[in-house]
Design a protein around this motif. Structure first.
Motif, PDB file in Angstrom:
ATOM      1  N   MET A 115      32.087  37.488  34.992  1.00 31.89           N
ATOM      2  CA  MET A 115      33.166  37.119  35.914  1.00 31.89           C
ATOM      3  C   MET A 115      32.655  35.947  36.757  1.00 31.89           C
ATOM      4  O   MET A 115      32.379  36.074  37.947  1.00 31.89           O
ATOM      5  N   VAL A 119      36.852  32.247  35.563  1.00 32.29           N
ATOM      6  CA  VAL A 119      37.975  32.791  36.337  1.00 32.29           C
ATOM      7  C   VAL A 119      38.915  31.673  36.782  1.00 32.29           C
ATOM      8  O   VAL A 119      40.141  31.822  36.718  1.00 32.29           O
ATOM      9  N   GLU A 120      38.354  30.547  37.198  1.00 36.51           N
ATOM     10  CA  GLU A 120      39.200  29.432  37.646  1.00 36.51           C
ATOM     11  C   GLU A 120      39.933  28.744  36.501  1.00 36.51           C
ATOM     12  O   GLU A 120      40.871  27.991  36.727  1.00 36.51           O
ATOM     13  N   GLU A 178      41.863  30.271  34.610  1.00 37.86           N
ATOM     14  CA  GLU A 178      43.112  31.034  34.515  1.00 37.86           C
ATOM     15  C   GLU A 178      43.247  31.881  33.246  1.00 37.86           C
ATOM     16  O   GLU A 178      44.177  31.710  32.459  1.00 37.86           O
ATOM     17  N   PRO A 179      42.357  32.846  33.054  1.00 37.14           N
ATOM     18  CA  PRO A 179      42.521  33.748  31.912  1.00 37.14           C
ATOM     19  C   PRO A 179      43.755  34.629  32.090  1.00 37.14           C
ATOM     20  O   PRO A 179      44.322  34.716  33.186  1.00 37.14           O
ATOM     21  N   LYS A 182      44.761  37.174  35.312  1.00 31.11           N
ATOM     22  CA  LYS A 182      43.651  36.894  36.222  1.00 31.11           C
ATOM     23  C   LYS A 182      43.748  37.648  37.542  1.00 31.11           C
ATOM     24  O   LYS A 182      42.791  38.309  37.958  1.00 31.11           O
ATOM     25  N   VAL A 217      41.063  40.549  38.653  1.00 34.46           N
ATOM     26  CA  VAL A 217      40.183  40.363  39.810  1.00 34.46           C
ATOM     27  C   VAL A 217      40.421  41.474  40.832  1.00 34.46           C
ATOM     28  O   VAL A 217      39.472  42.062  41.362  1.00 34.46           O
ATOM     29  N   TYR A 219      32.153  34.843  40.557  1.00 33.78           N
ATOM     30  CA  TYR A 219      33.374  34.511  41.287  1.00 33.78           C
ATOM     31  C   TYR A 219      33.338  35.101  42.702  1.00 33.78           C
ATOM     32  O   TYR A 219      32.994  36.266  42.892  1.00 33.78           O
ATOM     33  N   GLN A 262      34.616  37.824  28.362  1.00 37.40           N
ATOM     34  CA  GLN A 262      35.852  37.655  27.639  1.00 37.40           C
ATOM     35  C   GLN A 262      36.003  38.806  26.666  1.00 37.40           C
ATOM     36  O   GLN A 262      35.077  39.121  25.935  1.00 37.40           O
ATOM     37  N   THR A 301      39.582  40.632  30.560  1.00 42.30           N
ATOM     38  CA  THR A 301      40.497  39.527  30.321  1.00 42.30           C
ATOM     39  C   THR A 301      39.881  38.511  29.379  1.00 42.30           C
ATOM     40  O   THR A 301      38.678  38.536  29.110  1.00 42.30           O
TER      41      THR A 301
END
Length: 177
Positions: A11, A16-17, A19-20, A23, A27, A67, A110, A137
């Motif tokens: 993570m 994360v940024e 955009e999975p 999201k 989170v 993150y 992932q 994710t």
């Protein structure tokens, strides 16, 4: 169920940024798992992927960091990996054995890569693995959407084969019981 550890895989800021799928919910769900495990005294373990020189996940880069919304506490263990499996050449298995860990909660990203490899290796090492729904994710790819991949792995690949898949409400109750 008594859980011995929460393991959060990859993570990291760059991922994360990017955009999975799902999201925000993922989170938030991981934050809830963190909060519950920390309150209950269940050890939290983070795994970070190092993609090597020039990669968005290069060790020490801003994208490599965990993150911010789920940042580790100073006393929480972090393992760095260079392969899909969180167990390959990281010392994670030896650490878990030393601590007597048997029952783990696994989450992160992932889905079809690092989570899948980590889940299956954990199974091979005979850990009891629980994966909360909507706590993993991934991204859309040429073959399937992130949503389809997450659902497929949770429901068809992992559940009752390599892990137990449980809803967030249920896992939070199990942690607190």
């Amino acid at each position: 169920m008594n859980y011995d550890a929460l393991i959060i895989v990859d993570m990291q800021t760059a991922l994360v940024e990017a955009e999975p799928y799902n999201k925000v919910a993922v989170v938030e769900n991981i934050k809830a798992l963190l909060d519950s495990c920390r309150k209950k005294g269940i050890p939290v373990i983070f795994v970070q992927h190092d993609g090597g020189n020039g990669d968005e996940l290069e060790h020490g880069s801003s994208g490599w960091t965990i993150y911010k919304d789920i940042a580790p506490m100073p006393d929480e263990k972090i393992f760095e990996k260079q392969y899909n499996s969180a167990f390959r050449k990281t010392g994670l298995h030896e650490y878990l054995q030393e601590k007597g860990v048997k029952n783990i909660i696994l989450c992160g990203m992932q889905t079809e890569y690092c989570l899948d490899a980590t889940c299956k290796v954990a199974f091979e090492y005979e850990y009891d693995v629980t994966i909360p729904q909507s706590a993993t994710t991934t991204f859309d790819n040429a073959f399937a959407s992130g949503k389809e991949l997450a659902g497929y792995y949770e429901n068809k690949i992992w559940n009752n084969r390599y892990a137990k898949i449980v809803g967030m409400e249920q896992i939070l109750k199990l942690i607190c019981s």
